[in-house]
Design a protein around this motif. Structure first.
Motif, short mmCIF file in Angstrom:
data_model
loop_
_atom_site.label_atom_id
_atom_site.label_comp_id
_atom_site.label_asym_id
_atom_site.label_seq_id
_atom_site.Cartn_x
_atom_site.Cartn_y
_atom_site.Cartn_z
N PHE A 202 -3.66 10.47 -3.47
CA PHE A 202 -4.40 9.46 -2.70
C PHE A 202 -3.91 8.03 -2.91
N LEU A 203 -3.14 7.76 -3.96
CA LEU A 203 -2.81 6.37 -4.28
C LEU A 203 -2.12 5.66 -3.12
N GLY A 204 -1.28 6.37 -2.39
CA GLY A 204 -0.59 5.75 -1.26
C GLY A 204 -1.53 5.34 -0.15
N ASP A 205 -2.70 6.00 -0.03
CA ASP A 205 -3.67 5.63 0.99
C ASP A 205 -4.08 4.17 0.86
N TRP A 206 -4.17 3.70 -0.38
CA TRP A 206 -4.64 2.34 -0.64
C TRP A 206 -3.47 1.40 -0.96
N ALA A 207 -2.45 1.91 -1.68
CA ALA A 207 -1.33 1.06 -2.08
C ALA A 207 -0.46 0.65 -0.90
N ARG A 208 -0.59 1.30 0.26
CA ARG A 208 0.25 0.97 1.41
C ARG A 208 -0.03 -0.43 1.95
N TYR A 209 -1.15 -1.02 1.57
CA TYR A 209 -1.46 -2.38 1.99
C TYR A 209 -0.93 -3.43 1.01
N ILE A 210 -0.24 -3.01 -0.05
CA ILE A 210 0.35 -3.94 -1.00
C ILE A 210 1.74 -4.33 -0.50
N PRO A 211 2.11 -5.61 -0.51
CA PRO A 211 3.43 -6.04 -0.03
C PRO A 211 4.56 -5.31 -0.75
N ARG A 212 5.61 -4.96 -0.01
CA ARG A 212 6.70 -4.17 -0.56
C ARG A 212 7.47 -4.90 -1.66
N GLU A 213 7.44 -6.24 -1.67
CA GLU A 213 8.17 -6.97 -2.70
C GLU A 213 7.41 -7.07 -4.02
N THR A 214 6.21 -6.51 -4.08
CA THR A 214 5.43 -6.53 -5.32
C THR A 214 6.17 -5.76 -6.42
N PRO A 215 6.35 -6.36 -7.59
CA PRO A 215 7.05 -5.65 -8.68
C PRO A 215 6.42 -4.29 -8.97
N ALA A 216 7.27 -3.31 -9.19
CA ALA A 216 6.78 -1.94 -9.40
C ALA A 216 5.83 -1.86 -10.59
N TRP A 217 6.11 -2.62 -11.63
CA TRP A 217 5.28 -2.52 -12.84
C TRP A 217 3.85 -2.96 -12.57
N LYS A 218 3.65 -3.85 -11.61
CA LYS A 218 2.29 -4.31 -11.31
C LYS A 218 1.46 -3.20 -10.67
N SER A 219 2.06 -2.50 -9.70
CA SER A 219 1.34 -1.40 -9.05
C SER A 219 1.07 -0.27 -10.03
N MET A 220 2.07 0.05 -10.86
CA MET A 220 1.89 1.12 -11.85
C MET A 220 0.84 0.72 -12.89
N SER A 221 0.86 -0.52 -13.30
CA SER A 221 -0.12 -0.98 -14.29
C SER A 221 -1.53 -0.92 -13.73
N ALA A 222 -1.68 -1.26 -12.45
CA ALA A 222 -3.01 -1.22 -11.83
C ALA A 222 -3.57 0.19 -11.86
N ALA A 223 -2.74 1.18 -11.50
CA ALA A 223 -3.20 2.57 -11.50
C ALA A 223 -3.48 3.04 -12.93
N PHE A 224 -2.60 2.69 -13.86
CA PHE A 224 -2.78 3.12 -15.25
C PHE A 224 -4.04 2.51 -15.86
N LEU A 225 -4.21 1.20 -15.73
CA LEU A 225 -5.35 0.52 -16.34
C LEU A 225 -6.67 0.93 -15.69
N ALA A 226 -6.63 1.25 -14.40
CA ALA A 226 -7.85 1.70 -13.73
C ALA A 226 -8.34 3.00 -14.35
N GLN A 227 -7.43 3.88 -14.72
CA GLN A 227 -7.83 5.13 -15.35
C GLN A 227 -8.28 4.90 -16.80
N ILE A 228 -7.62 4.00 -17.51
CA ILE A 228 -8.06 3.68 -18.86
C ILE A 228 -9.47 3.09 -18.82
N ALA A 229 -9.77 2.32 -17.78
CA ALA A 229 -11.11 1.72 -17.64
C ALA A 229 -12.19 2.78 -17.46
N THR A 230 -11.80 3.96 -17.01
CA THR A 230 -12.81 5.02 -16.83
C THR A 230 -13.32 5.55 -18.17
#
Length: 528
Positions: free
Chosen positions: A249-277
């Protein structure tokens, strides 16, 4: 200049209003309309998991008989490992502007990408159903106790049905409006549900015993202690299944993130969101300990929700109802939104809104029939675990594919299936890439054989490791070995890669298959 959650982004057009129905399906989101950021992805992922459904998962380590300390270790291990596996799946949306199922065309073929779509569809319907059932039951039970009804009385089916209907319809409305409305719901859910969970510190602080010993230890017999490791590993894998379930499902929401966004930022968002759970997981862990100590009959019956309501102080019934309401909305919307989006990608003649309404209506009917006519609540939970087991090796194929492609994709060729075309650099063999498909199919099939859910489903190899459930580790490990081996033994065409060529693996001769619209039999024959 339009500002996103991560700062200003030049060149972006003004985002649509929250009350404006989203018209985008799985076609690439134009760069000018990508006004979301990694923080928005964090809110959606965390909001979708910050719910009663996750709390119930958090109770399993205690239900399995672990001590509080060991249950906490199993929870941390499962959550961290699951978050690490999930994080790379956040890369495809910003790069390709579409969902992950469509992106999988590059690795499974133009037609093979339907594997990802159907995994997403089945996972979403299962978790949408679980969300509505769990939240509805908690809402009705909590409201009944709040007004002083008999705590031992069974919930009224009419009240439960009304709660289910309200949840399901509210979720469907939000999903029809689309991404922006869903983002608003999850912005509220992240803060509100977290505050309500933290109130549990006050509610259960006086009855929680961190030295809870569980059923294992010096006083247990040998047969019981022999179940320790199967219980520990099983608990960790149940926790791990939660982050893994978000992979499609991540692509359903991440597709609205600009393509030039550094990869580590998108990965960190997904990782930290799960740690927050850890918030809902720890709530489930702590309250399950309280239930096991003060109302053990409920745990023996496997009725954690009933036990939670039984041990909650009277003033906390309203917060529990609010958690159920807010959490049901956030989980339901993140699940059903992806369902409609994927269905519209498999059947392009449906718009996203039409597909959402159709699938939503079918899912709502399933919720009522499954709960009141056939009572398949436990069965759908088992089904969800099996789907997650099949999704894990699919995610490995995607991640290895990203690595060997150097993160380079032809967005136009990814859309061949949706545009009813044929050919392109991802056509492979009649639209199927048997390398990726073969690796996934073998890994998923063997992984299911190792599933061990006592009392629910035990695969033919489920008892091979003394009852330890090895399904997800087997699926992940086998896919990680088999897919690269197939890429070495049977190199993919050179034009499937970018201008820099493949990384590590070899490339075969270019296929040079043109993209054509299939309108006549002669054109179809030419591509075949």
């Amino acid at each position: 200049m339009i500002a996103t959650a991560d700062g200003p982004h030049p060149g972006l057009s003004a985002p649509p209003k929250i009350t404006e129905v989203e018209t985008h399906g799985v076609e690439p989101i134009p760069d000018a309309e990508r006004s979301a950021g990694p923080l928005d992805l964090f809110r959606l992922v965390f909001g979708g998991a910050n719910t009663i459904a996750t709390v119930v998962l958090g109770s399993f380590p205690i239900i399995f008989g672990l001590s509080f300390r060991d249950a906490l270790l199993a929870t941390l291990a499962g959550l961290v490992l699951g978050a690490i596996i999930l994080a790379p799946m956040a890369l495809f949306g910003p790069r390709n502007g579409t969902n992950n199922a469509v992106s999988s065309s590059a690795h499974l073929g133009v037609h093979g990408r339907v594997v990802g779509s159907f995994l997403s569809l089945l996972t979403a319907v299962a978790f949408f159903s679980i969300s509505v059932w769990t939240s509805g039951d908690v809402l009705v039970g909590g409201a009944s106790r709040a007004v002083g009804m008999d705590p031992n009385a069974a919930p009224n089916d009419v009240a439960v049905g009304v709660a289910y209907g309200i949840f399901a319809l509210l979720v469907l409305i939000v999903c029809i409006y689309g991404f922006r409305f869903m983002l608003l719901v999850n912005k509220v859910a992240v803060i509100a549900a977290t505050v309500l969970f933290l109130l549990g510190i006050i509610a259960f602080g006086g009855t929680f015993d961190p030295s809870y010993a569980g059923i294992f230890g010096a006083d247990a017999d040998a047969a019981t202690n022999a179940l320790y490791w199967p219980s520990f590993v099983g608990a960790a894998l149940i926790v791990m299944s939660n982050p893994v379930s978000f992979g499609a499902f991540l692509g359903d929401w991440a597709r609205y993130i600009p393509r030039e966004t550094p990869a580590w930022k998108s990965m960190s968002a997904a990782f930290l969101a799960q740690i927050a759970t850890l918030v809902p997981f720890l709530f489930g862990l702590v309250t399950a300990t309280v239930v096991a100590t003060n109302a053990s009959t409920y745990m023996e019956e496997g009725n954690y929700v009933g036990g939670l309501l039984a041990v909650s102080p009277g003033w906390y019934f309203i917060p529990v109802c609010l958690i159920a309401l807010i959490g049901g909305m956030s989980t339901g919307t993140t699940a059903l939104y992806g369902t409609g989006l994927d269905f519209s990608s498999v059947f392009p003649r449906f718009s996203r809104v039409q597909a959402t309404v159709l699938i939503g209506a079918i899912a709502i009917a399933f919720i009522f029939v499954g709960r009141f006519a056939f009572n398949v609540v436990q069965s759908i939970s088992t089904f969800a675990v099996l789907i997650v087991t099949c999704t894990a090796p699919w995610m490995v194929v995607m991640m290895i594919g990203w690595f060997v492609r150097r993160g380079w994709y032809d967005s136009d060729a990814l859309q061949v299936f949706n545009r009813r075309q044929r050919g392109g650099r991802y056509w492979f063999t009649h639209g199927w890439n048997w390398r990726g498909l073969g690796a996934w199919l073998v890994s998923a099939a063997l992984s299911i054989c190792f599933v061990n859910l006592p009392g629910q489903f035990v695969g033919p190899l489920g008892n091979l490791a003394a009852g330890i459930d090895l399904s997800i580790p087997v699926g992940l490990g086998l896919a990680a070995v088999l897919y690269p081996a197939l890429l070495f033994a049977f190199p993919e065409p050179a034009d499937a890669f970018g201008p820099d060529g493949p990384r590590v693996v070899p490339a075969g001769p270019p296929a040079n298959t043109p993209i054509i619209s299939v309108d006549t039999p002669s054109e179809t024959a030419a591509v075949r």
